[in-house]
Write a protein that holds these residues in place. Structure first.
Motif, PDB file in Angstrom:
ATOM      1  N   VAL A 213       0.852  -1.190   0.000  1.00 23.47           N
ATOM      2  CA  VAL A 213       0.000   0.000   0.000  1.00 23.47           C
ATOM      3  C   VAL A 213       0.886   1.237   0.000  1.00 23.47           C
ATOM      4  O   VAL A 213       1.822   1.342   0.804  1.00 23.47           O
ATOM      5  N   ARG A 214       0.592   2.173  -0.887  1.00 19.40           N
ATOM      6  CA  ARG A 214       1.299   3.437  -0.944  1.00 19.40           C
ATOM      7  C   ARG A 214       0.272   4.561  -0.962  1.00 19.40           C
ATOM      8  O   ARG A 214      -0.742   4.471  -1.658  1.00 19.40           O
ATOM      9  N   ILE A 215       0.545   5.619  -0.193  1.00 12.41           N
ATOM     10  CA  ILE A 215      -0.359   6.762  -0.136  1.00 12.41           C
ATOM     11  C   ILE A 215       0.457   8.028  -0.415  1.00 12.41           C
ATOM     12  O   ILE A 215       1.554   8.206   0.120  1.00 12.41           O
ATOM     13  N   GLY A 216      -0.088   8.895  -1.241  1.00 11.61           N
ATOM     14  CA  GLY A 216       0.608  10.128  -1.570  1.00 11.61           C
ATOM     15  C   GLY A 216      -0.349  11.181  -2.083  1.00 11.61           C
ATOM     16  O   GLY A 216      -1.555  11.145  -1.815  1.00 11.61           O
ATOM     17  N   ILE A 217       0.196  12.117  -2.828  1.00 16.03           N
ATOM     18  CA  ILE A 217      -0.597  13.166  -3.462  1.00 16.03           C
ATOM     19  C   ILE A 217      -0.218  13.228  -4.929  1.00 16.03           C
ATOM     20  O   ILE A 217       0.891  12.859  -5.316  1.00 16.03           O
ATOM     21  N   ALA A 218      -1.149  13.682  -5.758  1.00 13.13           N
ATOM     22  CA  ALA A 218      -0.894  13.757  -7.188  1.00 13.13           C
ATOM     23  C   ALA A 218      -1.698  14.890  -7.802  1.00 13.13           C
ATOM     24  O   ALA A 218      -2.709  15.329  -7.236  1.00 13.13           O
ATOM     25  N   VAL A 219      -1.245  15.374  -8.948  1.00 12.80           N
ATOM     26  CA  VAL A 219      -1.972  16.391  -9.723  1.00 12.80           C
ATOM     27  C   VAL A 219      -2.042  15.927 -11.171  1.00 12.80           C
ATOM     28  O   VAL A 219      -1.147  15.219 -11.652  1.00 12.80           O
ATOM     29  N   GLU A 220      -3.113  16.313 -11.866  1.00 14.89           N
ATOM     30  CA  GLU A 220      -3.303  15.990 -13.268  1.00 14.89           C
ATOM     31  C   GLU A 220      -3.998  17.152 -13.965  1.00 14.89           C
ATOM     32  O   GLU A 220      -4.716  17.919 -13.327  1.00 14.89           O
ATOM     33  N   PRO A 221      -3.818  17.282 -15.278  1.00 10.51           N
ATOM     34  CA  PRO A 221      -4.509  18.349 -16.014  1.00 10.51           C
ATOM     35  C   PRO A 221      -5.962  17.994 -16.269  1.00 10.51           C
ATOM     36  O   PRO A 221      -6.328  16.820 -16.378  1.00 10.51           O
ATOM     37  N   ARG A 222      -6.788  19.003 -16.366  1.00 10.43           N
ATOM     38  CA  ARG A 222      -8.181  18.857 -16.803  1.00 10.43           C
ATOM     39  C   ARG A 222      -8.336  19.767 -18.020  1.00 10.43           C
ATOM     40  O   ARG A 222      -8.320  20.986 -17.898  1.00 10.43           O
ATOM     41  N   PHE A 223      -8.434  19.169 -19.199  1.00 13.97           N
ATOM     42  CA  PHE A 223      -8.474  19.937 -20.433  1.00 13.97           C
ATOM     43  C   PHE A 223      -9.857  20.530 -20.665  1.00 13.97           C
ATOM     44  O   PHE A 223     -10.878  19.876 -20.433  1.00 13.97           O
ATOM     45  N   GLY A 224      -9.894  21.773 -21.114  1.00 17.86           N
ATOM     46  CA  GLY A 224     -11.142  22.412 -21.483  1.00 17.86           C
ATOM     47  C   GLY A 224     -11.460  22.169 -22.947  1.00 17.86           C
ATOM     48  O   GLY A 224     -10.947  21.223 -23.555  1.00 17.86           O
ATOM     49  N   TRP A 225     -12.298  23.014 -23.517  1.00 14.49           N
ATOM     50  CA  TRP A 225     -12.605  22.887 -24.935  1.00 14.49           C
ATOM     51  C   TRP A 225     -12.958  24.238 -25.527  1.00 14.49           C
ATOM     52  O   TRP A 225     -13.363  25.165 -24.836  1.00 14.49           O
ATOM     53  N   GLU A 226     -12.771  24.333 -26.833  1.00 15.19           N
ATOM     54  CA  GLU A 226     -13.128  25.517 -27.599  1.00 15.19           C
ATOM     55  C   GLU A 226     -14.415  25.235 -28.367  1.00 15.19           C
ATOM     56  O   GLU A 226     -14.618  24.122 -28.875  1.00 15.19           O
ATOM     57  N   ALA A 227     -15.294  26.228 -28.454  1.00 10.39           N
ATOM     58  CA  ALA A 227     -16.516  26.081 -29.242  1.00 10.39           C
ATOM     59  C   ALA A 227     -16.139  25.955 -30.716  1.00 10.39           C
ATOM     60  O   ALA A 227     -15.473  26.826 -31.268  1.00 10.39           O
ATOM     61  N   ARG A 228     -16.554  24.871 -31.341  1.00  9.37           N
ATOM     62  CA  ARG A 228     -16.176  24.592 -32.720  1.00  9.37           C
ATOM     63  C   ARG A 228     -17.392  24.690 -33.624  1.00  9.37           C
ATOM     64  O   ARG A 228     -18.447  24.109 -33.334  1.00  9.37           O
ATOM     65  N   ALA A 229     -17.257  25.410 -34.716  1.00 10.96           N
ATOM     66  CA  ALA A 229     -18.356  25.564 -35.671  1.00 10.96           C
ATOM     67  C   ALA A 229     -18.800  24.205 -36.190  1.00 10.96           C
ATOM     68  O   ALA A 229     -17.982  23.330 -36.458  1.00 10.96           O
ATOM     69  N   GLY A 230     -20.106  24.029 -36.317  1.00 14.50           N
ATOM     70  CA  GLY A 230     -20.644  22.782 -36.823  1.00 14.50           C
ATOM     71  C   GLY A 230     -20.896  21.732 -35.770  1.00 14.50           C
ATOM     72  O   GLY A 230     -21.449  20.677 -36.068  1.00 14.50           O
ATOM     73  N   SER A 231     -20.493  22.002 -34.531  1.00 15.80           N
ATOM     74  CA  SER A 231     -20.731  21.051 -33.446  1.00 15.80           C
ATOM     75  C   SER A 231     -21.831  21.585 -32.534  1.00 15.80           C
ATOM     76  O   SER A 231     -22.297  22.720 -32.678  1.00 15.80           O
ATOM     77  N   ARG A 232     -22.230  20.783 -31.576  1.00 10.21           N
ATOM     78  CA  ARG A 232     -23.286  21.199 -30.654  1.00 10.21           C
ATOM     79  C   ARG A 232     -22.826  22.272 -29.673  1.00 10.21           C
ATOM     80  O   ARG A 232     -23.637  22.843 -28.960  1.00 10.21           O
ATOM     81  N   VAL A 233     -21.524  22.530 -29.598  1.00 11.56           N
ATOM     82  CA  VAL A 233     -21.021  23.579 -28.707  1.00 11.56           C
ATOM     83  C   VAL A 233     -20.772  24.890 -29.451  1.00 11.56           C
ATOM     84  O   VAL A 233     -20.290  25.851 -28.854  1.00 11.56           O
TER      85      VAL A 233
END
Length: 263
Positions: free
Chosen positions: A94-114
């Motif tokens: 068993v190992r316990i620690g701390i970690a960080v990771e990226p959370r990617f966003g998004w750009e509104a793209r023409a022709g998509s639902r966003v």
């Protein structure tokens, strides 16, 4: 992208990881998205095919760094995850620690639902991280808070990893997991604000949800100091995200191929 490639497949690249329980004959296999022996550090580059945003039918190609670096078996940088181990059980199962990771966003793209919506920002998330080795395989658990202030939401994940092939030249892992997203996290990436609504896209508030994740990842070392890295990861979005009017499909996949040099 609405939840990052790691969480839509997860993780990506992010999300399916290392094999084997340690033996006296060889170093213990490290628990990373790059299944190479613990005695090796590795750096390189790869290409990933991943959704334009979580819930998108369309995919895009991204050039991604391939990094696996550890210092004194305590501080690590493994693909999209970095952190430190703070405590080990006596048998190191068993190992316990701390970690960080990226959370990617998004750009509104023409022709998509966003199309016409406001972009969602990139952020970092992090928190406690645990690994537990058993004779059947390895469990990874984490609980993350959005540290960058984009959503101020939370995620939690439990993942099981089992070695399929553990030969010196070819290593392949299978993984299965569940990832929970808080309502705040989902609403930031999947919600539709009142000012973003349209006749085909009503205002909508996302709820918390749990995604199912499956993956196969591996490395092949034909000789020398290089290794070919590959993986295919998939996920199924939970209803609290998949019911969003911007989601085109609840099934997501990430495919990657890369090359790295050990040192």
């Amino acid at each position: 992208m609405a939840l990052s490639p790691r969480s839509t497949a997860a993780a990506a690249l992010a999300v399916a990881l290392a094999p084997a329980i340690s033996t006296a004959e060889e170093p213990r296999q490290d628990l990373t998205a790059i299944p190479v022996a613990r005695r090796f550090n590795l750096i390189g580059a790869g290409v990933g095919l991943l959704p334009e945003f979580s819930g998108s039918d369309d995919h895009r190609v991204m050039v991604l760094p391939v990094v696996r670096v550890a210092w004194r078996d305590r501080v690590f940088w493994n693909m999209l995850q970095a952190g430190a181990w703070l405590w080990d059980s006596d048998d190191r199962s068993v190992r316990i620690g701390i970690a960080v990771e990226p959370r990617f966003g998004w750009e509104a793209r023409a022709g998509s639902r966003v199309a016409g919506m406001q972009a969602r920002d990139f952020s970092l998330e992090g928190g406690p991280n645990m690994q537990w080795r058993t004779p059947a395989g390895v469990f990874n658990l984490n609980f993350y808070q959005d540290l960058g202030g984009a959503s101020n939401g939370q995620t939690a994940q439990v993942q099981f990893i089992r070695v399929l092939v553990g030969a010196p030249a070819l290593r392949v892992n299978a993984s299965a997991g569940l990832q929970w997203f808080s309502g705040g996290m989902n609403d930031y990436y999947f919600g539709v604000r009142s000012g973003e609504s349209s006749p085909g896209r009503p205002a909508w508030t996302a709820r918390s949800s749990t995604s199912l994740q499956l993956g196969v990842n591996g490395s092949w070392s034909p000789g020398g100091r290089g290794a070919v890295l590959f993986g295919l990861n998939g996920s199924r979005l939970g209803d609290g995200a998949a019911d969003s009017p911007i989601v085109e499909t609840r099934y997501q996949s990430v495919l990657y191929l890369g090359y790295g040099w050990t040192f």
